[in-house]
Design a protein around this motif. Structure first.
Motif, PDB file in Angstrom:
ATOM      1  N   GLY A  15       0.746  -1.267   0.117  1.00  0.00           N
ATOM      2  CA  GLY A  15       0.033  -0.066  -0.021  1.00  0.00           C
ATOM      3  C   GLY A  15       0.715   1.171  -0.001  1.00  0.00           C
ATOM      4  O   GLY A  15       0.287   2.280  -0.326  1.00  0.00           O
ATOM      5  N   ASP A  16       2.210   1.188   0.103  1.00  0.00           N
ATOM      6  CA  ASP A  16       2.955   2.475   0.383  1.00  0.00           C
ATOM      7  C   ASP A  16       3.779   2.508  -0.701  1.00  0.00           C
ATOM      8  O   ASP A  16       4.262   1.323  -1.287  1.00  0.00           O
ATOM      9  N   LEU A  17       3.925   3.640  -1.414  1.00  0.00           N
ATOM     10  CA  LEU A  17       4.856   3.912  -2.556  1.00  0.00           C
ATOM     11  C   LEU A  17       5.401   5.081  -2.742  1.00  0.00           C
ATOM     12  O   LEU A  17       4.740   6.337  -2.203  1.00  0.00           O
ATOM     13  N   CYS A  18       6.554   5.361  -3.548  1.00  0.00           N
ATOM     14  CA  CYS A  18       6.895   6.499  -3.864  1.00  0.00           C
ATOM     15  C   CYS A  18       7.853   6.064  -5.187  1.00  0.00           C
ATOM     16  O   CYS A  18       8.651   5.171  -5.304  1.00  0.00           O
ATOM     17  N   GLY A  19       7.434   6.673  -6.161  1.00  0.00           N
ATOM     18  CA  GLY A  19       7.827   6.180  -7.561  1.00  0.00           C
ATOM     19  C   GLY A  19       8.054   7.472  -8.369  1.00  0.00           C
ATOM     20  O   GLY A  19       7.751   8.613  -8.332  1.00  0.00           O
ATOM     21  N   PHE A  54     -14.019   4.275   0.159  1.00  0.00           N
ATOM     22  CA  PHE A  54     -12.490   4.318  -0.444  1.00  0.00           C
ATOM     23  C   PHE A  54     -12.122   2.910  -0.887  1.00  0.00           C
ATOM     24  O   PHE A  54     -12.789   1.888  -0.691  1.00  0.00           O
ATOM     25  N   GLU A  55     -11.083   2.933  -1.672  1.00  0.00           N
ATOM     26  CA  GLU A  55     -10.582   1.787  -2.101  1.00  0.00           C
ATOM     27  C   GLU A  55      -9.121   1.777  -1.751  1.00  0.00           C
ATOM     28  O   GLU A  55      -8.348   2.661  -1.942  1.00  0.00           O
ATOM     29  N   ALA A  56      -8.445   0.565  -1.257  1.00  0.00           N
ATOM     30  CA  ALA A  56      -7.184   0.646  -0.802  1.00  0.00           C
ATOM     31  C   ALA A  56      -6.123  -0.056  -1.709  1.00  0.00           C
ATOM     32  O   ALA A  56      -6.652  -1.047  -2.496  1.00  0.00           O
ATOM     33  N   LEU A  57      -4.930   0.600  -1.915  1.00  0.00           N
ATOM     34  CA  LEU A  57      -3.981   0.081  -2.842  1.00  0.00           C
ATOM     35  C   LEU A  57      -3.598  -1.323  -2.058  1.00  0.00           C
ATOM     36  O   LEU A  57      -3.309  -1.340  -1.090  1.00  0.00           O
ATOM     37  N   ILE A  87      13.277   6.545  -0.518  1.00  0.00           N
ATOM     38  CA  ILE A  87      12.860   5.376   0.769  1.00  0.00           C
ATOM     39  C   ILE A  87      12.064   6.004   1.795  1.00  0.00           C
ATOM     40  O   ILE A  87      11.262   5.444   2.359  1.00  0.00           O
ATOM     41  N   GLU A  88      12.589   7.090   2.304  1.00  0.00           N
ATOM     42  CA  GLU A  88      11.659   7.852   3.449  1.00  0.00           C
ATOM     43  C   GLU A  88      10.087   8.111   3.041  1.00  0.00           C
ATOM     44  O   GLU A  88       9.350   7.858   3.859  1.00  0.00           O
ATOM     45  N   ILE A  89      10.050   8.580   1.784  1.00  0.00           N
ATOM     46  CA  ILE A  89       8.569   8.894   1.349  1.00  0.00           C
ATOM     47  C   ILE A  89       7.939   7.539   1.149  1.00  0.00           C
ATOM     48  O   ILE A  89       6.722   7.939   1.489  1.00  0.00           O
ATOM     49  N   GLY A  90       8.670   6.457   0.618  1.00  0.00           N
ATOM     50  CA  GLY A  90       7.942   5.347   0.338  1.00  0.00           C
ATOM     51  C   GLY A  90       7.476   4.848   1.687  1.00  0.00           C
ATOM     52  O   GLY A  90       6.312   3.978   1.691  1.00  0.00           O
ATOM     53  N   ALA A  91       8.052   5.313   2.854  1.00  0.00           N
ATOM     54  CA  ALA A  91       7.613   4.700   4.382  1.00  0.00           C
ATOM     55  C   ALA A  91       6.516   5.506   4.771  1.00  0.00           C
ATOM     56  O   ALA A  91       6.073   5.048   5.888  1.00  0.00           O
ATOM     57  N   MET A  92       6.044   6.437   4.087  1.00  0.00           N
ATOM     58  CA  MET A  92       5.117   7.303   4.898  1.00  0.00           C
ATOM     59  C   MET A  92       3.543   7.252   4.677  1.00  0.00           C
ATOM     60  O   MET A  92       2.848   7.634   5.470  1.00  0.00           O
ATOM     61  N   PRO A  93       3.011   6.864   3.506  1.00  0.00           N
ATOM     62  CA  PRO A  93       1.820   7.222   3.345  1.00  0.00           C
ATOM     63  C   PRO A  93       0.788   6.453   4.388  1.00  0.00           C
ATOM     64  O   PRO A  93      -0.021   7.169   4.725  1.00  0.00           O
ATOM     65  N   CYS A  94       1.051   5.330   4.393  1.00  0.00           N
ATOM     66  CA  CYS A  94       0.142   4.438   5.492  1.00  0.00           C
ATOM     67  C   CYS A  94       0.329   5.111   6.925  1.00  0.00           C
ATOM     68  O   CYS A  94      -0.680   5.347   7.528  1.00  0.00           O
ATOM     69  N   ALA A  95       1.785   5.052   7.344  1.00  0.00           N
ATOM     70  CA  ALA A  95       1.797   5.332   8.691  1.00  0.00           C
ATOM     71  C   ALA A  95       1.627   6.853   9.099  1.00  0.00           C
ATOM     72  O   ALA A  95       0.631   7.013  10.099  1.00  0.00           O
TER      73      ALA A  95
END
Length: 276
Positions: A15-19, A54-57, A87-95
């Motif tokens: 569910g988390d990403l940075c791309g 909502f729909e979850a990634l 890496i930092e941004i990719g760890a942030m959306p859910c948390a």
């Protein structure tokens, strides 16, 4: 089933990403190849019948445990200019998205005395950091082996998971744990206090005395749906570089089994990140 009903398989989780944008669909504006982007895990799609839909990634939609992920432009946010790493941004959306939503729903602000459970997890550490940024005084519940990480995130005090929190000391509680300790969290609230919950890792069925709720005029918020405004606020914080996640380990995508094993073991505080 998932949030939107019966799931279709196969399904890519994550569910988390940075791309980086590598392709843009027909008719899409505002995004171009090479832009660095992120998105919420719980993607708001409210309807007249269900304003919290909502729909979850990784659930209703194929997720981020992959080299490529297709995301609606309506859910994407440009973070090209953010000082944080991929890496930092990719760890942030859910948390951080979950934590920010919990704090906003509970109305946490300047001077609040806040108790945060699960303080060493991804959401807990994010909530500690964001609550301090809002001017609150934070006490967190955590395993003693991870207390230093919680203190470094901004908690003023850490109490162990085996310790009962002091009664009527807090104006707000952020709970991502549930379980048998839930009633003690209500006891820890002052009259008029607020509790926001978004997790039940210690057990979804709880027992409490309703008189504690109504005699103390407590308010309990269930928090899953996250508004577009919630994630837009998080993106503003990311772009300003004022919040950072704790990333304990990274793994190449091919080692996803090891990453999930480490996640389940709870040996590390904060977040674990897969690298495609």
């Amino acid at each position: 089933g998932g949030w939107g009903g019966t799931l279709c398989f196969p399904r890519i989780q994550g569910g988390d990403l940075c791309g980086e944008v590598v392709s843009v669909g027909a008719g899409v504006s505002g995004f171009e190849r090479g832009m660095r982007v992120t998105c919420p895990i719980n993607q708001p799609m409210p309807t007249a019948q269900n304003p919290m839909y909502f729909e979850a990634l990784g659930s209703e939609r194929d997720g981020a445990f992959a080299e490529f992920c297709c995301v609606s432009s309506a859910q994407l946010y440009d973070v090209s200019d953010a000082p944080l790493s991929d890496i930092e941004i990719g760890a942030m959306p859910c948390a951080f998205g979950t934590a920010l939503n919990l704090l906003a729903r509970a109305g946490v602000g300047e001077g609040d005395q806040v108790l945060i459970t699960g303080g060493s997890g991804g959401v807990g550490l994010a909530a500690v950091q964001l609550a301090r940024q809002r001017g609150a005084h934070v006490t967190a519940v955590s395993a003693t082996t991870k207390a230093n990480a919680v203190l470094e995130a901004g908690a003023e005090r850490v109490i162990s998971r085996d310790e009962l929190p002091p009664q009527e000391q807090f104006s707000a509680v952020i709970d991502v744990v549930g379980g048998s300790a839930f009633s003690s969290l209500l006891e820890a609230l002052r009259p008029g206090g607020r509790l926001a919950t978004s997790g039940a890792i210690a057990g979804p069925v709880v027992s409490t005395d309703l008189r504690t709720v109504y005699l103390k005029d407590l308010t309990i918020f269930g928090c899953t749906y996250q508004s577009p405004e919630n994630f837009a606020e998080l993106v503003s914080l990311i772009r300003a570089g004022v919040v950072r996640p704790m990333v304990s380990q990274t793994y190449p995508l091919r080692e996803i089994a090891s990453a999930q094993s480490d996640f389940i073991s709870k040996r590390y505080p904060g977040k674990l990140v897969l690298l495609p």
